[in-house]
Design an enzyme around this catalytic site. Sequence first.
Site, PDB file in Angstrom:
ATOM      1  N   ASP A   3      -3.694   2.819   4.875  1.00 42.46           N
ATOM      2  CA  ASP A   3      -3.661   1.313   4.429  1.00 42.46           C
ATOM      3  C   ASP A   3      -2.301   0.924   3.616  1.00 42.46           C
ATOM      4  O   ASP A   3      -2.008  -0.116   3.411  1.00 42.46           O
ATOM      5  CB  ASP A   3      -4.773   1.061   3.700  1.00 42.46           C
ATOM      6  N   ASN A   4      -1.470   2.002   3.686  1.00 38.95           N
ATOM      7  CA  ASN A   4      -0.419   1.514   2.921  1.00 38.95           C
ATOM      8  C   ASN A   4       0.888   2.097   4.083  1.00 38.95           C
ATOM      9  O   ASN A   4       2.105   2.179   3.626  1.00 38.95           O
ATOM     10  CB  ASN A   4       0.098   2.697   1.933  1.00 38.95           C
ATOM     11  N   ASP A  19     -10.311  -5.042 -11.307  1.00 33.36           N
ATOM     12  CA  ASP A  19     -10.289  -6.034 -11.974  1.00 33.36           C
ATOM     13  C   ASP A  19      -9.277  -7.199 -11.211  1.00 33.36           C
ATOM     14  O   ASP A  19      -9.066  -8.031 -11.692  1.00 33.36           O
ATOM     15  CB  ASP A  19      -9.796  -6.092 -13.451  1.00 33.36           C
ATOM     16  N   GLY A  20      -8.600  -6.524 -10.102  1.00 30.75           N
ATOM     17  CA  GLY A  20      -7.576  -7.513  -9.433  1.00 30.75           C
ATOM     18  C   GLY A  20      -6.367  -7.682 -10.317  1.00 30.75           C
ATOM     19  O   GLY A  20      -5.496  -8.619  -9.709  1.00 30.75           O
ATOM     20  N   ARG A  69       5.365 -10.591  -3.843  1.00 33.79           N
ATOM     21  CA  ARG A  69       6.003  -9.660  -2.753  1.00 33.79           C
ATOM     22  C   ARG A  69       6.391 -10.458  -1.752  1.00 33.79           C
ATOM     23  O   ARG A  69       5.218 -11.284  -1.237  1.00 33.79           O
ATOM     24  CB  ARG A  69       5.019  -8.737  -2.487  1.00 33.79           C
ATOM     25  N   ARG A 128      -1.336  -3.711   8.372  1.00 33.75           N
ATOM     26  CA  ARG A 128      -1.275  -1.890   8.273  1.00 33.75           C
ATOM     27  C   ARG A 128      -2.017  -1.531   9.255  1.00 33.75           C
ATOM     28  O   ARG A 128      -2.843  -2.172  10.049  1.00 33.75           O
ATOM     29  CB  ARG A 128      -1.993  -1.672   6.955  1.00 33.75           C
ATOM     30  N   ASP A 183       4.017  -0.865  -0.517  1.00 36.49           N
ATOM     31  CA  ASP A 183       2.966  -0.628  -1.431  1.00 36.49           C
ATOM     32  C   ASP A 183       3.669   0.833  -2.347  1.00 36.49           C
ATOM     33  O   ASP A 183       3.323   1.904  -2.007  1.00 36.49           O
ATOM     34  CB  ASP A 183       1.546   0.076  -0.740  1.00 36.49           C
TER      35      ASP A 183
HETATM   36  P1  AMP Z   1      -3.319   1.266  -3.442  1.00 32.68           P
HETATM   37  O1  AMP Z   1      -3.598   2.566  -3.918  1.00 32.68           O
HETATM   38  O2  AMP Z   1      -2.737   0.307  -4.277  1.00 32.68           O
HETATM   39  O3  AMP Z   1      -2.879   1.166  -1.998  1.00 32.68           O
HETATM   40  O4  AMP Z   1      -4.728   0.270  -3.397  1.00 32.68           O
HETATM   41  C1  AMP Z   1      -5.737   0.890  -2.826  1.00 32.68           C
HETATM   42  C2  AMP Z   1      -6.990  -0.217  -2.493  1.00 32.68           C
HETATM   43  O5  AMP Z   1      -7.481  -0.517  -3.727  1.00 32.68           O
HETATM   44  C3  AMP Z   1      -6.579  -1.279  -1.932  1.00 32.68           C
HETATM   45  O6  AMP Z   1      -7.734  -2.186  -1.369  1.00 32.68           O
HETATM   46  C4  AMP Z   1      -6.596  -2.206  -3.382  1.00 32.68           C
HETATM   47  O7  AMP Z   1      -6.456  -3.576  -3.152  1.00 32.68           O
HETATM   48  C5  AMP Z   1      -7.482  -1.812  -4.220  1.00 32.68           C
HETATM   49  N1  AMP Z   1      -7.034  -2.179  -5.619  1.00 32.68           N
HETATM   50  C6  AMP Z   1      -6.064  -1.250  -6.275  1.00 32.68           C
HETATM   51  N2  AMP Z   1      -6.111  -1.712  -7.540  1.00 32.68           N
HETATM   52  C7  AMP Z   1      -7.049  -2.417  -7.975  1.00 32.68           C
HETATM   53  C8  AMP Z   1      -7.398  -3.530  -8.826  1.00 32.68           C
HETATM   54  N3  AMP Z   1      -6.907  -3.284 -10.186  1.00 32.68           N
HETATM   55  N4  AMP Z   1      -8.469  -4.344  -8.639  1.00 32.68           N
HETATM   56  C9  AMP Z   1      -9.126  -4.480  -7.354  1.00 32.68           C
HETATM   57  N5  AMP Z   1      -8.639  -3.606  -6.629  1.00 32.68           N
HETATM   58  C10 AMP Z   1      -7.658  -2.899  -6.455  1.00 32.68           C
HETATM   59 MG    MG Z   2      -2.174  -0.144  -0.921  1.00 28.78          MG
END
Ligand code: AMP
Ligand code: MG
Length: 492
Positions: free
Chosen positions: A250-251, A123-124, A174, A181, A260
């Site tokens: 990616d982190n 949901d972003g 942030r 990355r 992250d």
């Molecule tokens: P993360 O686990 O936070 O490192 O995120 C891994 C991936 O999932 C990244 O591409 C984030 O942008 C995406 N992501 C995480 N949470 C959301 C969310 N609520 N809505 C859209 N994308 C998400």
């Molecule tokens: Mg991430």
Amino acid sequence: MTLHFPFDNTYAALPNGFFARVAPTPVMSPRLVRLNRPLALHLGLDPEWLAGSEGVETLAGKRVPEGADPIAMAYAGHQFGHFVPQLGDGRAILLGEVIDADGVRRDIQLKGSGPTPFSRRGDGRAALGPVLREYIVSEAMAALGIPTTRSLAAVVTGENVVRETLLPGAVLTRVASSHIRVGTFQYFAARSDVAGVRRLADHVIARHYPEVAGAEHPHRALLDVVIARQAGLVARWLLVGFIHGVMNTDNTSVSGETIDYGPCAFMDSYDPATVFSSIDEQGRYAYGNQPRIALWNLTRFAECLLPLLSGDQEKAIAEAQSALGEFADKFDNAYYAGLRRKLGLFTARDDDPKLAGDLLKAMADNEADFTLTFRRLSDAALGPEGDAAVGQLFADPAAFDAWAVRWRQRTSDELQDAPARQAAMRAVNPAFIPRNHRVEAVIEAAVNRNDFTPFEELVTVLAKPYEDQPAFIRYAEPPLPGERVLQTFCGT
Ligand code: AMP
Ligand code: MG
């Protein structure tokens, strides 16, 4: 409208395939939770304006500031070892870059500001709890002196987000020296877009490592310096008991900042197998595995750079292997130098790693609190009358006493006197870390009771981790058995 952010955007000037242009989604009724005023000033921003209604609307993504060029960055990544060719900023939007008071370029990014073309099924949005966790832990890391992204502000949106339950939505602002990355390189490499990899590598050199631009082989030098930074970073994590929790490629920032903060946590009693993250069932990202995983991630980075290292694939692989072969020494040097400082040793001797390792082994066998052991050991540098306070932390205090005899023997050969040793140790062995049970309690109060006082207090205490702060001594204490947090949950 006056210019409130002196933006100077370079990433948005890269070719279109590097990002998607997308504006934050306006939210209903934003309210400021916290503004990091010293950081705002350092970035050349006006804290008064940021804390006012226009500023808060900007920090919530309701208003796009002049000069911003909002984008969601494209990246890929290995998540728990599995490659995903397209991830990208699914819930973050880069507003732009500013130059801080030190002349360093900084990204200003809103995290949780609405969907982007990379959102997939998400949901972003971000929930308040994870936003507070990232704010607390990233600022604590900065105060501990560890390279990290920073938190400029946290706002609540006035809207709920749907998770397992309805939760208050929030946005974190942030600040990072960049959001590039290892996964950003993988995005282009996975598409066999060598020109893209080259463009990105040259951007990273210009931005983070201008000193390698003049090297005979700048891309090999880039690989070397990224490896060195990552080795140094993970060593520093271990030296404060930090567990990132989701060390996916990616982190992993190529600038060498911690980035992250999801289900991250600090260890209480010392155990290298410690895992908190609910999604890390195999313990891939356990405390003691982090150096190995960093090398694994760097190997993925080196693979992306292969076409830049040499036109001849065998030569390129040999270059990459020779660079990666340096990781172990770089890590060991940083880690053991850090342990020496933690033990108050001013000189280096061959058997110091054994001395340090034996203390850690005794701590693990006796479930001694990692942070408090070293903090109290700093005071025991004044003399054996300080030993009881350290020994108390061990299930069997005799295990510490036996080690302390060897430690005193070792330090007695050095020129520095006891007060100098104590001062040096107190400057590297923090009293305060963001203990997990405290972080959870702060989140609980904010999310369930709309009470942000505990959050404010914790952030204030953690800003001075190396000072005693007797009024806040309870924050230095490990959890009671009933308070122990066993799992932390992701930021999604
Ligand atoms: P993360 O686990 O936070 O490192 O995120 C891994 C991936 O999932 C990244 O591409 C984030 O942008 C995406 N992501 C995480 N949470 C959301 C969310 N609520 N809505 C859209 N994308 C998400
Ligand atoms: Mg991430």
